[in-house]
Scaffold this motif. Structure first.
Motif, mmCIF file in Angstrom:
data_model
loop_
_atom_site.group_PDB
_atom_site.id
_atom_site.type_symbol
_atom_site.label_atom_id
_atom_site.label_comp_id
_atom_site.label_asym_id
_atom_site.label_seq_id
_atom_site.Cartn_x
_atom_site.Cartn_y
_atom_site.Cartn_z
ATOM 1 N N GLU A 163 10.325 13.739 8.216
ATOM 2 C CA GLU A 163 9.770 14.895 7.498
ATOM 3 C C GLU A 163 8.603 14.513 6.592
ATOM 4 O OE1 GLU A 163 14.255 16.337 6.758
ATOM 5 O OE2 GLU A 163 12.767 17.598 5.784
ATOM 6 N N TYR A 164 8.711 13.341 5.978
ATOM 7 C CA TYR A 164 7.671 12.913 5.050
ATOM 8 C C TYR A 164 7.296 11.464 5.314
ATOM 9 C CZ TYR A 164 9.277 17.031 2.522
ATOM 10 O OH TYR A 164 9.635 18.312 2.183
ATOM 11 N N TRP A 165 6.013 11.169 5.146
ATOM 12 C CA TRP A 165 5.477 9.826 5.357
ATOM 13 C C TRP A 165 4.723 9.346 4.122
ATOM 14 C CZ3 TRP A 165 6.687 7.067 9.558
ATOM 15 C CH2 TRP A 165 7.038 7.721 10.739
ATOM 16 N N GLY A 166 4.770 8.038 3.905
ATOM 17 C CA GLY A 166 3.876 7.425 2.944
ATOM 18 C C GLY A 166 2.557 7.097 3.623
ATOM 19 N N GLN A 167 1.645 6.518 2.860
ATOM 20 C CA GLN A 167 0.308 6.244 3.385
ATOM 21 C C GLN A 167 0.248 4.928 4.152
ATOM 22 O OE1 GLN A 167 1.251 5.555 0.350
ATOM 23 N NE2 GLN A 167 0.423 3.533 -0.144
ATOM 24 N N GLY A 168 1.249 4.088 4.004
ATOM 25 C CA GLY A 168 1.313 2.824 4.734
ATOM 26 C C GLY A 168 0.775 1.656 3.932
ATOM 27 N N THR A 169 1.309 0.482 4.218
ATOM 28 C CA THR A 169 0.834 -0.747 3.601
ATOM 29 C C THR A 169 0.755 -1.823 4.681
ATOM 30 O OG1 THR A 169 1.197 -2.316 1.767
ATOM 31 C CG2 THR A 169 3.168 -1.521 2.901
ATOM 32 N N GLN A 170 -0.334 -2.577 4.672
ATOM 33 C CA GLN A 170 -0.579 -3.567 5.719
ATOM 34 C C GLN A 170 0.191 -4.848 5.440
ATOM 35 O OE1 GLN A 170 -2.630 -3.380 8.625
ATOM 36 N NE2 GLN A 170 -1.665 -5.353 9.091
ATOM 37 N N VAL A 171 0.868 -5.336 6.461
ATOM 38 C CA VAL A 171 1.519 -6.646 6.423
ATOM 39 C C VAL A 171 0.915 -7.490 7.533
ATOM 40 C CG1 VAL A 171 3.667 -7.913 6.788
ATOM 41 C CG2 VAL A 171 3.682 -5.799 5.441
ATOM 42 N N TYR B 217 5.220 1.814 7.108
ATOM 43 C CA TYR B 217 5.254 3.143 6.519
ATOM 44 C C TYR B 217 6.649 3.449 5.997
ATOM 45 C CZ TYR B 217 0.904 4.006 9.079
ATOM 46 O OH TYR B 217 -0.377 3.943 9.572
ATOM 47 N N CYS B 218 6.698 4.037 4.829
ATOM 48 C CA CYS B 218 7.936 4.580 4.292
ATOM 49 C C CYS B 218 8.076 6.011 4.810
ATOM 50 C CB CYS B 218 7.867 4.555 2.770
ATOM 51 S SG CYS B 218 9.324 5.185 1.937
ATOM 52 N N LEU C 72 5.600 9.675 -1.130
ATOM 53 C CA LEU C 72 6.188 8.359 -0.895
ATOM 54 C C LEU C 72 5.057 7.354 -1.028
ATOM 55 C CD1 LEU C 72 8.288 9.194 2.309
ATOM 56 C CD2 LEU C 72 9.098 9.118 -0.045
ATOM 57 N N VAL C 73 5.193 6.443 -1.959
ATOM 58 C CA VAL C 73 4.115 5.497 -2.235
ATOM 59 C C VAL C 73 4.621 4.079 -1.984
ATOM 60 C CG1 VAL C 73 2.496 4.638 -3.949
ATOM 61 C CG2 VAL C 73 3.117 7.068 -3.929
ATOM 62 N N GLU C 74 4.005 3.441 -0.985
ATOM 63 C CA GLU C 74 4.398 2.067 -0.648
ATOM 64 C C GLU C 74 3.555 1.055 -1.423
ATOM 65 O OE1 GLU C 74 4.346 4.267 3.474
ATOM 66 O OE2 GLU C 74 3.096 4.164 1.665
ATOM 67 N N SER C 75 4.131 -0.093 -1.627
ATOM 68 C CA SER C 75 3.402 -1.209 -2.214
ATOM 69 C C SER C 75 4.066 -2.505 -1.766
ATOM 70 C CB SER C 75 3.375 -1.126 -3.743
ATOM 71 O OG SER C 75 4.686 -1.165 -4.267
ATOM 72 N N GLY C 76 3.341 -3.612 -1.933
ATOM 73 C CA GLY C 76 3.921 -4.924 -1.655
ATOM 74 C C GLY C 76 3.450 -5.602 -0.390
ATOM 75 N N GLY C 77 2.612 -4.941 0.385
ATOM 76 C CA GLY C 77 2.109 -5.583 1.588
ATOM 77 C C GLY C 77 1.116 -6.687 1.254
#
Length: 132
Positions: A120-128, A95-96, A4-9
């Motif tokens: 069950e699964y986590w992304g790495q997180g993005t800072q807002v 986090y996603c 799971l890959v987050e983006s946009g923060g």
């Protein structure tokens, strides 16, 4: 392998907007509920919104209702969180998260979402960061 890959923060002034994206691979957003969790400094990770293909409504934590909108594009296996009217208290790492087969939403029978412990699964997180 599930990713799971987050983006946009980013950094935004109070009242501004951001759109977060969560691109999933190794799982299908048709089968998994996808949620967004927020963790502020010194606080526990809490779910702010989630979406599942089985529910026409979606879950929103009370403080974000009317300001945040979650949506999904199953063809792209991607979930978005549109955040409007941002407040300083929205600051945190977002986090996603994914959990198989869980409902997300509200209907006559109750409110459905999943907790950090159930994830069950986590992304790495993005800072807002929302400045006042």
């Amino acid at each position: 392998e599930v990713q799971l890959v987050e983006s946009g923060g980013g950094l935004v002034q109070a009242g501004g907007s951001l759109r977060l994206s969560c691109a999933a691979s190794g799982l299908s957003t048709n089968s998994y509920a996808i949620g967004w969790f927020r963790q502020a400094p010194g606080k526990e990770r809490e779910q702010v919104s989630c979406i599942s293909s089985t529910d026409p409504s979606h879950y929103y934590e009370e403080s974000v209702k009317g300001r945040f909108t979650i949506s999904g594009d199953n063809a792209k296996n991607t979930v978005y969180l549109q955040m409007n009217s941002l407040k300083p208290e929205d600051t945190g790492v977002y986090y996603c998260a994914a959990r198989w087969g869980t409902r997300c939403g509200e209907d006559y029978s109750g409110t459905y979402y999943f907790t950090a412990e159930e994830t069950e699964y986590w992304g790495q997180g993005t800072q807002v960061t929302v400045s006042s």
